[in-house]
Write an enzyme that holds these catalytic residues in place. Structure first.
Site, PDB file in Angstrom:
ATOM      1  N   CYS A 116       0.816  -1.222   0.000  1.00 17.40           N
ATOM      2  CA  CYS A 116       0.000   0.000   0.000  1.00 17.40           C
ATOM      3  C   CYS A 116       0.848   1.270   0.000  1.00 17.40           C
ATOM      4  CB  CYS A 116      -0.941   0.006   1.195  1.00 17.40           C
ATOM      5  SG  CYS A 116      -2.006  -1.424   1.232  1.00 17.40           S
ATOM      6  N   HIS A 258      -3.175   6.954   3.102  1.00 11.87           N
ATOM      7  CA  HIS A 258      -3.630   5.671   2.557  1.00 11.87           C
ATOM      8  C   HIS A 258      -5.000   5.357   3.150  1.00 11.87           C
ATOM      9  CE1 HIS A 258      -4.074   1.582   1.515  1.00 11.87           C
ATOM     10  NE2 HIS A 258      -3.704   1.091   2.692  1.00 11.87           N
ATOM     11  N   ASN A 288     -10.310  -0.059   0.745  1.00 11.97           N
ATOM     12  CA  ASN A 288      -8.851  -0.008   0.698  1.00 11.97           C
ATOM     13  C   ASN A 288      -8.392  -0.498  -0.678  1.00 11.97           C
ATOM     14  OD1 ASN A 288      -6.120  -0.475   0.932  1.00 11.97           O
ATOM     15  ND2 ASN A 288      -6.254  -1.471   2.929  1.00 11.97           N
TER      16      ASN A 288
HETATM   17  N1  ACO Z   1     -18.628  -8.315  10.484  1.00 17.28           N
HETATM   18  C1  ACO Z   1     -19.041  -8.622  11.732  1.00 17.28           C
HETATM   19  N2  ACO Z   1     -18.195  -9.032  12.686  1.00 17.28           N
HETATM   20  C2  ACO Z   1     -16.886  -9.117  12.374  1.00 17.28           C
HETATM   21  C3  ACO Z   1     -16.401  -8.819  11.103  1.00 17.28           C
HETATM   22  C4  ACO Z   1     -17.326  -8.412  10.129  1.00 17.28           C
HETATM   23  N3  ACO Z   1     -16.967  -8.096   8.866  1.00 17.28           N
HETATM   24  N4  ACO Z   1     -15.069  -8.995  11.088  1.00 17.28           N
HETATM   25  C5  ACO Z   1     -14.721  -9.391  12.330  1.00 17.28           C
HETATM   26  N5  ACO Z   1     -15.833  -9.474  13.092  1.00 17.28           N
HETATM   27  C6  ACO Z   1     -15.917  -9.884  14.489  1.00 17.28           C
HETATM   28  C7  ACO Z   1     -14.753 -10.718  14.921  1.00 17.28           C
HETATM   29  O1  ACO Z   1     -14.954 -12.077  14.567  1.00 17.28           O
HETATM   30  C8  ACO Z   1     -14.782 -10.525  16.414  1.00 17.28           C
HETATM   31  O2  ACO Z   1     -15.755 -11.361  16.969  1.00 17.28           O
HETATM   32  P1  ACO Z   1     -15.444 -12.141  18.348  1.00 17.28           P
HETATM   33  O3  ACO Z   1     -15.220 -11.042  19.366  1.00 17.28           O
HETATM   34  O4  ACO Z   1     -16.679 -12.934  18.557  1.00 17.28           O
HETATM   35  O5  ACO Z   1     -14.203 -12.948  18.098  1.00 17.28           O
HETATM   36  C9  ACO Z   1     -15.282  -9.094  16.561  1.00 17.28           C
HETATM   37  O6  ACO Z   1     -15.891  -8.745  15.317  1.00 17.28           O
HETATM   38  C10 ACO Z   1     -14.197  -8.109  16.858  1.00 17.28           C
HETATM   39  O7  ACO Z   1     -13.128  -8.355  15.969  1.00 17.28           O
HETATM   40  P2  ACO Z   1     -11.842  -7.513  16.041  1.00 17.28           P
HETATM   41  O8  ACO Z   1     -10.824  -8.058  15.092  1.00 17.28           O
HETATM   42  O9  ACO Z   1     -11.453  -7.320  17.465  1.00 17.28           O
HETATM   43  O10 ACO Z   1     -12.393  -6.136  15.493  1.00 17.28           O
HETATM   44  P3  ACO Z   1     -11.645  -4.762  15.473  1.00 17.28           P
HETATM   45  O11 ACO Z   1     -12.401  -3.778  16.244  1.00 17.28           O
HETATM   46  O12 ACO Z   1     -10.185  -4.932  15.772  1.00 17.28           O
HETATM   47  O13 ACO Z   1     -11.749  -4.365  13.954  1.00 17.28           O
HETATM   48  C11 ACO Z   1     -10.485  -4.337  11.936  1.00 17.28           C
HETATM   49  C12 ACO Z   1     -11.212  -5.221  12.939  1.00 17.28           C
HETATM   50  C13 ACO Z   1     -11.471  -3.389  11.285  1.00 17.28           C
HETATM   51  C14 ACO Z   1      -9.913  -5.277  10.840  1.00 17.28           C
HETATM   52  C15 ACO Z   1      -9.374  -3.574  12.675  1.00 17.28           C
HETATM   53  O14 ACO Z   1      -8.537  -4.458  13.360  1.00 17.28           O
HETATM   54  C16 ACO Z   1      -8.544  -2.771  11.745  1.00 17.28           C
HETATM   55  O15 ACO Z   1      -8.968  -1.733  11.277  1.00 17.28           O
HETATM   56  N6  ACO Z   1      -7.307  -3.222  11.443  1.00 17.28           N
HETATM   57  C17 ACO Z   1      -6.511  -2.639  10.418  1.00 17.28           C
HETATM   58  C18 ACO Z   1      -6.827  -3.396   9.185  1.00 17.28           C
HETATM   59  C19 ACO Z   1      -6.383  -2.736   7.951  1.00 17.28           C
HETATM   60  O16 ACO Z   1      -6.658  -1.583   7.729  1.00 17.28           O
HETATM   61  N7  ACO Z   1      -5.674  -3.524   7.137  1.00 17.28           N
HETATM   62  C20 ACO Z   1      -5.138  -3.122   5.950  1.00 17.28           C
HETATM   63  C21 ACO Z   1      -4.112  -2.072   6.189  1.00 17.28           C
HETATM   64  S1  ACO Z   1      -2.598  -2.303   5.430  1.00 17.28           S
HETATM   65  C22 ACO Z   1      -2.940  -2.236   3.877  1.00 17.28           C
HETATM   66  O17 ACO Z   1      -3.684  -1.420   3.474  1.00 17.28           O
HETATM   67  C23 ACO Z   1      -2.330  -3.201   2.968  1.00 17.28           C
END
Ligand code: ACO
Length: 355
Positions: A116, A258, A288
């Site tokens: 990215c 980004h 993204n």
């Molecule tokens: N819909 C509903 N529930 C979901 C989803 C979804 N799409 N995805 C995950 N959940 C659930 C999980 O299973 C979890 O359930 P559990 O508590 O029963 O296990 C719960 O939601 C919480 O999951 P977390 O992973 O703790 O959620 P979080 O608040 O951390 O958000 C996210 C997840 C959005 C991916 C966050 O970690 C984030 O923004 N990370 C950065 C990701 C990113 O931007 N990646 C790419 C960047 S680098 C690049 O661009 C190449």
């Protein structure tokens, strides 16, 4: 570093898939909801390629759009750099295919990969070639088609990404008019396992054979670790690039980050003391788009007259590798097509927003 001549960006362009996939559409594939996705990521919809669309096609479309914005022809380009992690093929490079498609017959062309952050790396490389006096016009493209490497049964990852291409045209200018004011690039391979696409390269022993095939070739991500990395990497990169430019964060009119996730963007902006109206974002409509996301966000905002020209902006990226980096740019480029630019069917759909 002291350059022999300066560089400025004279064009920006976009190449987008036709199909829009909404959060509601995704609820038919995985156990999720529009509310969960929007609250956690800021994403409402994204563009996803159909069977006839490709990274090369999107990159070519972005290139043509950026050339038209700059009011120049493809045969005046001397170097084409494509930043991508998801090329159509291992070779020929996407850059060579774009070079042929736009009639840049004199141009040198190559791909590079910094996930990215690729567009920031590519801008910096383009600036070096211009600064050394080697080339006068450089086309820099970021393109990614992550949809082909997503597990559409994994709600943790499939909701995050969209496909697209964004392009910049860089041109040599007098040193006194240099508008690439400062750059900062970083990498840390120790975090490579936090975000990766396994079994897609030569590490897999049966790649390219009829032997046993891997169980997964999908993107794998440690979301929380990437979040932590990003909210620290963005402020660091912005501070370092502004220092390299000889200005402070307060001198920036806009930050163009980004577009991974609105929560990362907001947390980083807060840490920097950058106001919400200074942050350029279109993650709500494109998700993204990896290497394409920075030019696409800026493109959207310019098309909607959300960016004052001239202005000083800080482009900032982070991604797999791990990689991160930033470029401080004085933006003076106006669309040479004038009002005609706003008639594009795709631009009508692509509502920009400043978060
Ligand atoms: N819909 C509903 N529930 C979901 C989803 C979804 N799409 N995805 C995950 N959940 C659930 C999980 O299973 C979890 O359930 P559990 O508590 O029963 O296990 C719960 O939601 C919480 O999951 P977390 O992973 O703790 O959620 P979080 O608040 O951390 O958000 C996210 C997840 C959005 C991916 C966050 O970690 C984030 O923004 N990370 C950065 C990701 C990113 O931007 N990646 C790419 C960047 S680098 C690049 O661009 C190449």
């Amino acid at each position: 570093m002291k350059f022999a001549c300066g560089a400025k960006i004279i064009g920006v362009g976009a190449g987008l898939p036709v199909s829009v996939v909404t959060n509601e559409d995704l609820t038919r594939l995985v156990d999720t909801s529009d509310e969960w996705i929007e609250t956690r990521t800021g994403i409402k919809e994204r563009r996803i390629v159909n069977e006839t669309e490709s990274a090369t096609g999107l990159a070519t479309e972005a290139a043509r759009d950026a050339l038209a914005y700059a009011g120049i022809e493809g045969d005046t380009i001397e170097l084409v750099i494509v930043a991508t992690s998801t090329p159509d093929n291992l070779y020929p490079s996407t850059a060579c295919q774009v070079q042929a498609a736009i009639g840049a017959s004199r141009a040198v062309a190559f791909d590079m990969e910094a996930a990215c952050t690729g567009i920031i790396y590519a801008l910096s490389v383009g600036q070096q070639f211009i600064g050394s006096g080697t080339y006068k016009r450089v086309l820099v493209i970021g393109v990614d088609v992550h949809s082909r490497f997503l597990n559409w049964e994994d709600r943790n990852t499939c909701i995050l990404f969209g496909d697209g291409a964004g392009a910049f045209v860089l041109e040599a200018t007098e040193q006194s008019d240099n508008q690439m004011l400062g750059t900062y690039l970083r990498a840390d391979g120790n975090g490579g396992h936090l975000l990766w696409i396994p079994n897609t390269g030569t590490q897999y022993p049966h790649a390219g054979t009829d032997g046993p095939q891997p169980t997964t070739r999908f993107l794998q991500m440690n979301g929380r670790a990437i979040y932590e990395f990003a909210v620290n990497a963005v402020p660091e990169a912005v501070r370092q690039a502004t220092a390299a430019a000889g200005i402070t964060v307060d001198d920036i009119d806009y930050m163009v980050p980004h577009q991974a996730n609105i929560r990362i963007i907001k947390a980083a902006a807060d840490r920097l003391g950058i106001k919400k109206e200074q942050v350029v974002t279109n993650v709500d409509e494109m998700g993204n788009t990896s290497a394409a996301s920075i030019p696409l966000a800026l493109w959207s905002a310019i098309r909607r007259d959300k960016v004052k020209i001239p202005s000083t902006m800080c482009l900032v990226g982070f991604g797999a590798g791990l990689t991160w980096g930033s470029a401080v740019v004085k933006w003076t480029a106006v669309d040479k097509r004038g009002d005609a630019a706003s008639t594009s069917e795709k631009a009508e759909k692509a509502e920009a927003s400043i978060s």
